[in-house]
Design an enzyme around this catalytic site. Sequence first.
Site, PDB file in Angstrom:
ATOM      1  N   GLU A 123      72.141 -49.425  69.498  1.00  0.00           N
ATOM      2  CA  GLU A 123      72.729 -48.583  68.442  1.00  0.00           C
ATOM      3  C   GLU A 123      72.747 -47.116  68.842  1.00  0.00           C
ATOM      4  O   GLU A 123      72.038 -46.708  69.768  1.00  0.00           O
ATOM      5  CB  GLU A 123      71.996 -48.794  67.113  1.00  0.00           C
ATOM      6  CG  GLU A 123      70.508 -48.590  67.171  1.00  0.00           C
ATOM      7  CD  GLU A 123      69.802 -49.058  65.892  1.00  0.00           C
ATOM      8  OE1 GLU A 123      70.277 -49.980  65.232  1.00  0.00           O
ATOM      9  OE2 GLU A 123      68.759 -48.477  65.570  1.00  0.00           O
ATOM     10  N   LYS A 125      71.996 -43.319  69.262  1.00  0.00           N
ATOM     11  CA  LYS A 125      70.829 -42.464  69.076  1.00  0.00           C
ATOM     12  C   LYS A 125      71.350 -41.177  68.450  1.00  0.00           C
ATOM     13  O   LYS A 125      72.007 -40.373  69.115  1.00  0.00           O
ATOM     14  CB  LYS A 125      70.153 -42.193  70.416  1.00  0.00           C
ATOM     15  CG  LYS A 125      68.906 -41.337  70.313  1.00  0.00           C
ATOM     16  CD  LYS A 125      68.123 -41.480  71.603  1.00  0.00           C
ATOM     17  CE  LYS A 125      66.986 -40.494  71.804  1.00  0.00           C
ATOM     18  NZ  LYS A 125      66.601 -39.595  70.764  1.00  0.00           N
ATOM     19  N   ASP A 127      71.458 -37.553  67.133  1.00  0.00           N
ATOM     20  CA  ASP A 127      70.745 -36.361  67.565  1.00  0.00           C
ATOM     21  C   ASP A 127      70.443 -35.481  66.358  1.00  0.00           C
ATOM     22  O   ASP A 127      71.206 -34.586  66.011  1.00  0.00           O
ATOM     23  CB  ASP A 127      71.587 -35.597  68.592  1.00  0.00           C
ATOM     24  CG  ASP A 127      70.735 -34.629  69.393  1.00  0.00           C
ATOM     25  OD1 ASP A 127      69.502 -34.729  69.311  1.00  0.00           O
ATOM     26  OD2 ASP A 127      71.306 -33.783  70.086  1.00  0.00           O
ATOM     27  N   TYR A 234      67.298 -46.379  60.219  1.00  0.00           N
ATOM     28  CA  TYR A 234      67.318 -47.399  61.260  1.00  0.00           C
ATOM     29  C   TYR A 234      66.073 -48.281  61.301  1.00  0.00           C
ATOM     30  O   TYR A 234      65.893 -49.046  62.242  1.00  0.00           O
ATOM     31  CB  TYR A 234      67.554 -46.778  62.633  1.00  0.00           C
ATOM     32  CG  TYR A 234      66.617 -45.635  62.966  1.00  0.00           C
ATOM     33  CD1 TYR A 234      65.275 -45.860  63.188  1.00  0.00           C
ATOM     34  CD2 TYR A 234      67.108 -44.335  63.041  1.00  0.00           C
ATOM     35  CE1 TYR A 234      64.425 -44.819  63.473  1.00  0.00           C
ATOM     36  CE2 TYR A 234      66.266 -43.284  63.339  1.00  0.00           C
ATOM     37  CZ  TYR A 234      64.929 -43.525  63.549  1.00  0.00           C
ATOM     38  OH  TYR A 234      64.094 -42.486  63.832  1.00  0.00           O
ATOM     39  N   LYS A 322      69.730 -41.963  77.570  1.00  0.00           N
ATOM     40  CA  LYS A 322      70.371 -40.701  77.187  1.00  0.00           C
ATOM     41  C   LYS A 322      71.594 -40.439  78.056  1.00  0.00           C
ATOM     42  O   LYS A 322      71.531 -40.610  79.277  1.00  0.00           O
ATOM     43  CB  LYS A 322      69.381 -39.550  77.349  1.00  0.00           C
ATOM     44  CG  LYS A 322      68.110 -39.729  76.513  1.00  0.00           C
ATOM     45  CD  LYS A 322      68.038 -38.751  75.390  1.00  0.00           C
ATOM     46  CE  LYS A 322      67.245 -37.546  75.805  1.00  0.00           C
ATOM     47  NZ  LYS A 322      67.106 -36.567  74.756  1.00  0.00           N
ATOM     48  N   CYS A 416      80.092   2.219  79.932  1.00  0.00           N
ATOM     49  CA  CYS A 416      80.575   1.325  78.877  1.00  0.00           C
ATOM     50  C   CYS A 416      82.083   1.103  79.031  1.00  0.00           C
ATOM     51  O   CYS A 416      82.837   2.069  79.132  1.00  0.00           O
ATOM     52  CB  CYS A 416      80.273   1.936  77.511  1.00  0.00           C
ATOM     53  SG  CYS A 416      81.069   1.057  76.152  1.00  0.00           S
ATOM     54  N   CYS A 419      83.813   3.108  75.867  1.00  0.00           N
ATOM     55  CA  CYS A 419      83.814   4.559  75.694  1.00  0.00           C
ATOM     56  C   CYS A 419      83.572   5.326  76.997  1.00  0.00           C
ATOM     57  O   CYS A 419      83.714   6.549  77.040  1.00  0.00           O
ATOM     58  CB  CYS A 419      82.779   4.965  74.652  1.00  0.00           C
ATOM     59  SG  CYS A 419      81.089   4.700  75.192  1.00  0.00           S
ATOM     60  N   CYS A 434      75.116   0.260  75.532  1.00  0.00           N
ATOM     61  CA  CYS A 434      75.818   1.522  75.370  1.00  0.00           C
ATOM     62  C   CYS A 434      75.163   2.187  74.170  1.00  0.00           C
ATOM     63  O   CYS A 434      75.063   1.593  73.109  1.00  0.00           O
ATOM     64  CB  CYS A 434      77.294   1.269  75.087  1.00  0.00           C
ATOM     65  SG  CYS A 434      78.129   2.722  74.441  1.00  0.00           S
ATOM     66  N   CYS A 439      80.892   5.066  70.074  1.00  0.00           N
ATOM     67  CA  CYS A 439      81.645   4.166  70.970  1.00  0.00           C
ATOM     68  C   CYS A 439      82.631   3.342  70.130  1.00  0.00           C
ATOM     69  O   CYS A 439      82.225   2.637  69.200  1.00  0.00           O
ATOM     70  CB  CYS A 439      80.670   3.249  71.693  1.00  0.00           C
ATOM     71  SG  CYS A 439      81.472   1.879  72.525  1.00  0.00           S
TER      72      CYS A 439
END
Length: 673
Positions: A123, A125, A127, A234, A322, A416, A419, A434, A439
């Site tokens: 079945e 799994k 998560d 389950y 898995k 930056c 600017c 920055c 800016c």
Amino acid sequence: MEDSFGQPMKNLEAAKRRIEELRDLIREHDRHYWFEAAPQISDQEYDQLYRELKDLEEAFPELIAPDSPTQRVGGAPLEEFAQVTHRTPMLSLDNTYSELEVVEFFRRMLRLLPRETIRTVVEPKVDGVAISLFYREGKLVYAATRGNGTAGDDVTQNVRTIRAVPYSLEGKAPKEVEIRGEVFMPKKVFQKLNKERESAGEILFANPRNAAAGSLKQLDSRIVAKRGLSILFYGFGFYNGSDLRSHQETLARLADWGLPTHSKIWIAESPEMVIDAIKALDELRHDFPYETDGAVVKVDDYQQREALGYTSKAPRWAIAYKYQAERAETQLLSIEVQVGRSGKLTPVANLKPVFLSGTTVARATLHNGEEIRRKDIRIGDQVLIEKSGEIIPAVLEVLVERRTGKEVPFEMPDRCPSCGKPVIQFPGQIDLRCTNVECPEQVKRRLEHFAHRGAMDIEGLGEALVTQLVAQGLVKRVDHIYALDETALSRLERMGKKSSQNLLDAIEASKKQPLWRLIFGLGILHVGATAARELGDFFGTLDALRDASVDELQRAPNTGEIVARSIKDWFSDSNNRALVEALRKHGLNFGGGKEEQVDDKLMGTTWVITGTLSGPREVFADLIRKHGGRLTSSVSGKTNFLLAGSDAGSKLDKARGLGVRVVNEEELRRLIR
Ligand code: IVH
């Protein structure tokens, strides 16, 4: 509800009948919606039934029952989770990524049970987060997380908000049963939640499992109620019935009781069949509404399970296979450096689009310059990207053997990109920043956040307009929007007289927004919408928040040291203080209306509530809080008072054992009078 003479309505009986009817209807539609995925009425019709029930319960609070569908909205915040000892320990499974090991697992069982046919069930799994639900006489008593396997957190309040969890089992229920399952956040809900968090500047959840776990750990179940969690079951932990002989019978029984189970399972009687089932599941799983990270293979027959037994931490009759996170190869075309609201520079890879885990991926975050250096990522490289399910794609590694020599190394800029001012790396930090408060990119991001629907909600002030306002130099700091007028706006493209006026009206109206929206809109690191609400409620005014020490800040609900320091730092910055003063001059709502706490008659006392009271617990919890008391969910040496109603159980015993003072409603009222 009163009639025109102020008399209680006499139709209590009628209300009671209708309430029962509505509850049954809603439960039935919950079933269609959550278990059968086949709703029979529209959301709007459902909401109408729900609304009617809620209104009736408000009018007749004496008819509110703990198992009413309306009680799924969640109760008062808890201070901490109590611990629950599982009747049967919650074990985990042996994990493997190798098909060979799955085959070996099956062969080992065949060696232990020679001459027997071993039937296994394969079945999905899911998560999510493992959960154990305890039902006594068919009624849900508590829900607990796995914890250390022996004892977990009592998350009953939160699990009760999940609409797929029945409060009562259908049909003939056993005296006691512990049911095991997985709480998950549906993929769609996860995407929506993260989108909302992103536009609100909140930290994103990495995947649906983290989102589910984070939601279940909320101390305030009202937040959980809004998170759209769901659940699948389950198996059993403890069960005092001996009529079930196999896993398949168990799954059928769970369904009979009204508990949602997997819609698809496979039966496999040989190692080859198991591998086929694992592959078949892999083909289908991306279309499931929930995230799956593997397949669980378990022996069907309970006698065989018993014969196979357990190792110290896992059963010998089950294994989890898995699936690998999915990967793809693509070319890294360019690297772009984005400037965030707080000035943080983030490199982002533009990729040649590839299809991966159900979506087309064209960008991947590179996190920071250090990451680029460590992985030696160059522009033009062939790279391996990874994305498992809903997580944000990342560049896993460079395929160095595919280099042509034309690849170009990348250095983070020392100025930056927005600017042009030099960027700074603070000691001990990886990120570049920055620090120019004007800016343009930062101002844009801050203004977008401030005006956002989830914050100050200024209609019409979206990305396009923000870009223009900043580009034209009309806004260099967020408060400058409050100085805009029609003349200024007429300089912008596509800005007619009417739309100018609408925008000015919306800006004006935002001055009256509640305090929490302003707190959130300021864009303080780690202060999301929920935290802003709690801080607003707790401190009452922006000035109180500004003046609070780090210790005082931590007294607010759910505010830890990191958040507290972040707030303190923000208000210590002279630019931010100037912004706050400017906003004050423009007349924004800084709070200071009503005081939540009435007096401090219960200051310094810790309370637990138990048993059935004359009204909802929330009412009593509020009462205690209004007078300065603190609530916790479990009785301990630190508890001063237990407010006990009728049918109080173990908490009352424990309180007596510890010498905690037990009071009833009347005594509570006397204490606060
Ligand atoms: S059976 C004795 N079945 O995976 C343990 N577990 O690594 C019985 N899980 O803690 C677990 N889907 O939270 C089982 N169909 C499924 C599952 C499942 C998800 C989780 C569960 C467990 C973990 C095991």
